[in-house]
Design an enzyme around this catalytic site. Structure first.
Site, mmCIF file in Angstrom:
data_model
loop_
_atom_site.group_PDB
_atom_site.id
_atom_site.type_symbol
_atom_site.label_atom_id
_atom_site.label_comp_id
_atom_site.label_asym_id
_atom_site.label_seq_id
_atom_site.Cartn_x
_atom_site.Cartn_y
_atom_site.Cartn_z
ATOM 1 N N ARG A 171 5.375 -12.899 9.446
ATOM 2 C CA ARG A 171 6.065 -11.707 9.180
ATOM 3 C C ARG A 171 7.559 -11.595 9.785
ATOM 4 O O ARG A 171 7.502 -12.255 10.885
ATOM 5 C CB ARG A 171 5.148 -10.308 9.328
ATOM 6 C CG ARG A 171 4.842 -10.169 10.786
ATOM 7 C CD ARG A 171 4.092 -8.987 10.907
ATOM 8 N NE ARG A 171 2.893 -8.608 9.978
ATOM 9 C CZ ARG A 171 2.820 -7.275 9.141
ATOM 10 N NH1 ARG A 171 4.011 -6.473 9.443
ATOM 11 N NH2 ARG A 171 1.972 -7.171 8.456
ATOM 12 N N LYS A 174 3.934 0.838 9.908
ATOM 13 C CA LYS A 174 3.957 2.197 9.279
ATOM 14 C C LYS A 174 3.222 2.986 10.036
ATOM 15 O O LYS A 174 3.803 4.424 9.730
ATOM 16 C CB LYS A 174 3.325 1.993 7.834
ATOM 17 C CG LYS A 174 4.438 1.068 6.797
ATOM 18 C CD LYS A 174 3.707 1.451 5.298
ATOM 19 C CE LYS A 174 2.731 0.130 5.117
ATOM 20 N NZ LYS A 174 2.183 -0.016 3.737
ATOM 21 N N GLU A 187 0.870 -1.215 -0.021
ATOM 22 C CA GLU A 187 0.011 0.071 -0.072
ATOM 23 C C GLU A 187 0.741 1.012 -0.002
ATOM 24 O O GLU A 187 1.673 1.117 0.840
ATOM 25 C CB GLU A 187 -0.772 -0.148 1.378
ATOM 26 C CG GLU A 187 -1.791 -0.903 1.326
ATOM 27 C CD GLU A 187 -2.533 -0.968 2.810
ATOM 28 O OE1 GLU A 187 -3.334 -0.255 2.983
ATOM 29 O OE2 GLU A 187 -2.338 -1.983 3.498
HETATM 30 P P1 ATP Z 1 1.847 -2.102 8.018
HETATM 31 O O1 ATP Z 1 1.181 -3.197 9.029
HETATM 32 O O2 ATP Z 1 3.076 -1.678 8.759
HETATM 33 O O3 ATP Z 1 1.164 -0.992 7.601
HETATM 34 P P2 ATP Z 1 1.524 -3.597 5.715
HETATM 35 O O4 ATP Z 1 1.537 -5.038 6.128
HETATM 36 O O5 ATP Z 1 0.249 -3.165 5.829
HETATM 37 O O6 ATP Z 1 2.582 -2.930 6.693
HETATM 38 P P3 ATP Z 1 1.873 -3.368 3.065
HETATM 39 O O7 ATP Z 1 2.214 -2.381 2.392
HETATM 40 O O8 ATP Z 1 0.420 -3.998 2.990
HETATM 41 O O9 ATP Z 1 2.243 -3.059 4.637
HETATM 42 O O10 ATP Z 1 2.893 -4.549 2.811
HETATM 43 C C1 ATP Z 1 3.019 -5.086 1.444
HETATM 44 C C2 ATP Z 1 3.511 -6.448 1.545
HETATM 45 O O11 ATP Z 1 4.536 -6.744 2.548
HETATM 46 C C3 ATP Z 1 2.491 -7.482 2.207
HETATM 47 O O12 ATP Z 1 2.364 -8.506 1.390
HETATM 48 C C4 ATP Z 1 2.627 -7.754 3.656
HETATM 49 O O13 ATP Z 1 2.194 -8.793 3.719
HETATM 50 C C5 ATP Z 1 4.405 -7.653 3.413
HETATM 51 N N1 ATP Z 1 4.806 -7.115 4.734
HETATM 52 C C6 ATP Z 1 4.535 -6.113 5.699
HETATM 53 N N2 ATP Z 1 5.192 -6.292 6.686
HETATM 54 C C7 ATP Z 1 5.974 -7.535 6.668
HETATM 55 C C8 ATP Z 1 7.091 -7.918 7.625
HETATM 56 N N3 ATP Z 1 7.286 -7.209 8.656
HETATM 57 N N4 ATP Z 1 7.540 -9.144 7.325
HETATM 58 C C9 ATP Z 1 7.393 -9.674 6.032
HETATM 59 N N5 ATP Z 1 6.333 -9.219 5.183
HETATM 60 C C10 ATP Z 1 5.792 -7.954 5.579
HETATM 61 MG MG MG Z 2 -1.149 -4.093 4.486
#
Ligand code: ATP
Ligand code: MG
Length: 574
Positions: free
Chosen positions: A277, A287, A53
């Site tokens: 994760r 984020k 995102e």
């Molecule tokens: P946040 O929860 O910090 O907002 P998010 O998971 O919503 O992060 P996205 O932009 O949706 O952020 O993440 C893009 C991709 O990266 C998704 O497929 C998500 O599962 C993966 N991702 C995010 N954080 C991690 C992590 N700590 N370890 C592994 N993969 C991750």
């Molecule tokens: Mg996400």
């Protein structure tokens, strides 16, 4: 050697699951699934995607996901897309879009295609119409509070409201009005009609669309209804014919909804697989929290070298190779775990040890006068640029009567077994001579202002005939030749292992996470450096030239110390 050190490090990790299985090519569970799918002919090629995102900068957790998704495509001769899941118009910005692509490329991956969920808004809308026509979606005018109550709880089934039985014709007309902007924000929502009694709350008639009269960074004002993430995500995978849709564990309960949509719409059946994760101790990775650190001025922007974002790590001196190697070694787990941030530091040390040129710098200078060295004389001494790399060659260092050494390398009243310099003690100056401390000069307040030494002329490195044996070797610079630089020393941003579990994670910030030394001394050669270059400052650590450097005034970030001072610190406290 490597595996031994790794095991030592992994001893401290809360999960060691996959960390030491790599020497023998071990398939992770997703690779096992892919190989089975290719063997049985379920798929003939592999298509993955990385779906961020665009509402913040990428962090080291995302790097794990990038390495996994792009890595799978590479390994099996497939393709990996970068797809922005840009369904939320109010939180997304072009700045984030640009930084994400730059970070993916910096890590060493080129997307097969760069795509946007917002490009599918029309298709998603048409599919929502299909569901409405099939009697599988309805417009609900209840308030969010009413809907929440009607949904029940995991142990209490939900109760249908009167909108659930509206006819498809009526729903179609209402959905059309939603789309045409006839209703204000929040007036109604489109919901899937699935199962209000399902033990999976995500199947209790989830929202598909909400009204938001908001400007979208790509579609502008074309739409005033926006798809929910869950409605957009699965269908976007299907449109791109993603064969293995890899995501993190929190999406397990969403999978049934994605499968339901695909089945009802009769579209390409992408299948989702979930892994744990990446979590690091002493680090926050959400984020939302990182944005707070930036907006509230706890750090100097998304690329502040103390942040876990890729732009910050790049600026601090992390290399893409070290991050890829780290991602590989932590493996792909199915259970939540926390990785010791020391492991990440271990991999950047390993990488920089091979490639970083060695240079002398004195961070906190103490002046040394060599009283038996003639005034006005200088000589040039050879030293290695990188003992790990025979092709790196040598360079010459100026030696003269006045030198700088680290304040830390001298003690007036040393404890036993102190092998650096003290009155009456001897030490070797690296690649130069043995010196003996003969006296100390102090100011009126009693602070040491300079020390006096004698050097041993026949002890020159490489041609030492002095017969003296000294235990300590310290680095140094010739005072008249040395130049000034700013050096920024970083420590962990958080003082506690799991800052996210604190009531206020900002209270756990380490007040000593940044120390700026404005008058460090460096070899003259280091004036020529460009931002992003890596060095090992002998005995001090790895450093990287910061973009804040100006001509004649370089700024260096400490990437990491040479040894794991933190682990020792913890042992001391225990
Ligand atoms: P946040 O929860 O910090 O907002 P998010 O998971 O919503 O992060 P996205 O932009 O949706 O952020 O993440 C893009 C991709 O990266 C998704 O497929 C998500 O599962 C993966 N991702 C995010 N954080 C991690 C992590 N700590 N370890 C592994 N993969 C991750
Ligand atoms: Mg996400």
């Amino acid at each position: 050697m490597l595996s031994l050190r790794l095991v030592f490090l992994t001893d401290n990790m809360m999960s060691t699951e996959n960390a030491h299985s790599e020497e023998t090519e071990h398939l992770n569970f997703i690779e096992e699934i892919i190989e089975e799918d290719l063997r049985t002919g379920r798929h003939t090629s592999v298509q993955t995607r990385f779906p961020p995102e665009p509402n913040g900068y990428l962090h080291i957790g995302h790097a794990k996901s990038i390495c996994l998704n792009f890595g799978l495509a590479q390994k099996y001769g497939g393709k990996c897309n970068l797809r922005y899941d840009d369904t939320n118009p109010t939180k997304e910005e072009q700045e984030y879009v640009d930084s994400i692509l730059a970070d993916v490329r910096w890590l060493g991956f080129e997307p097969a295609k760069v795509l946007y969920a917002s490009d599918y808004f029309q298709q998603l809308y048409e599919w929502a119409v299909v569901l409405v026509q099939k009697g599988l979606a309805y417009v609900d005018f209840s308030s969010p509070e009413e809907i929440a109550v009607q949904k029940g709880s995991p142990t209490v089934p939900g109760t249908p409201n009167r909108y659930r039985d509206t006819s498809p014709e009526e729903n179609l007309a209402q959905f059309e009005k939603m789309k045409n902007g006839e209703y204000p924000d929040g007036h109604c929502v489109l919901r899937a009609k699935i199962d209000l009694a399902s033990p999976n709350m995500h199947l209790r008639d989830p929202y598909l669309y909400r009204i938001k009269h908001a400007h979208h960074h790509r579609t502008g004002d074309t739409w005033c209804i926006y798809p929910m993430y869950d409605w957009a995500h699965g269908q976007s995978d299907s449109i791109e014919q993603i064969t293995h849709s890899v995501c993190t564990l929190e999406f397990i309960p969403h999978r049934a909804l994605y499968d339901w949509c695909i089945e009802k719409l009769e579209i390409f059946p992408s299948k989702q697989y979930e892994f744990a994760r990446l979590n690091l101790n002493y680090t926050v990775m959400s984020k939302r929290k990182l944005l707070q650190l930036v907006n509230e001025g706890y750090v100097n922007g998304w690329d502040d070298p103390r942040m876990p974002t890729l732009s910050a790590m790049r600026r601090r001196g992390y290399t893409p190779e070290s991050i890829r190697e780290f991602a590989k070694r932590v493996g792909v787990a199915k259970r939540e775990n926390i990785i010791d941030v020391g492991l990440l530091e271990f991999f950047v040390r390993e990488d920089l040890n091979r490639r970083a040129l060695r240079r002398f710098a004195v961070l906190k200078p103490l002046k040394v006068v060599i009283t038996n060295y003639p005034e006005g004389q200088e000589e040039w001494l050879e030293t290695e640029n990188n003992p790990e790399d025979p092709n790196a060659g040598t360079r010459s260092l100026a030696f003269s009567r006045e030198l700088f050494i680290e304040q830390d390398d001298f003690m007036e009243n040393p404890p036993p077994k102190y092998f650096r310099l003290y009155p009456g003690g001897m030490v070797r100056l690296k690649s130069a001579y043995i010196i003996e401390c003969t006296g100390v000069e102090k100011d009126t307040a009693g602070n040491i202002t300079e020390i006096h030494c004698r050097y041993v002329p026949e002890s020159r490195s490489g041609q030492d005939t002095s017969g003296l044996k000294v235990k300590g070797v310290i680095h140094w610079l010739s005072a008249p030749h040395a130049k000034t630089a700013e050096v920024r020393l970083y420590d962990r941003l958080f003082q506690v292992e799991d800052p996210a579990s604190e009531e206020d994670f900002k209270k756990a910030i380490n007040p000593h996470s940044l120390e700026v030394l404005e008058k460090a001394m460096i070899e003259p050669m280091l004036l020529e450096t460009n931002p992003g270059e890596h060095f090992q400052f002998t005995r001090l650590g790895y450093f990287c030239t910061d973009p804040d450097s100006a001509y004649g005034k370089p700024v260096f970030n400490r990437t990491v110390t040479l040894k794991d001072a933190w682990a020792k610190e913890i042992k001391k406290q225990e």
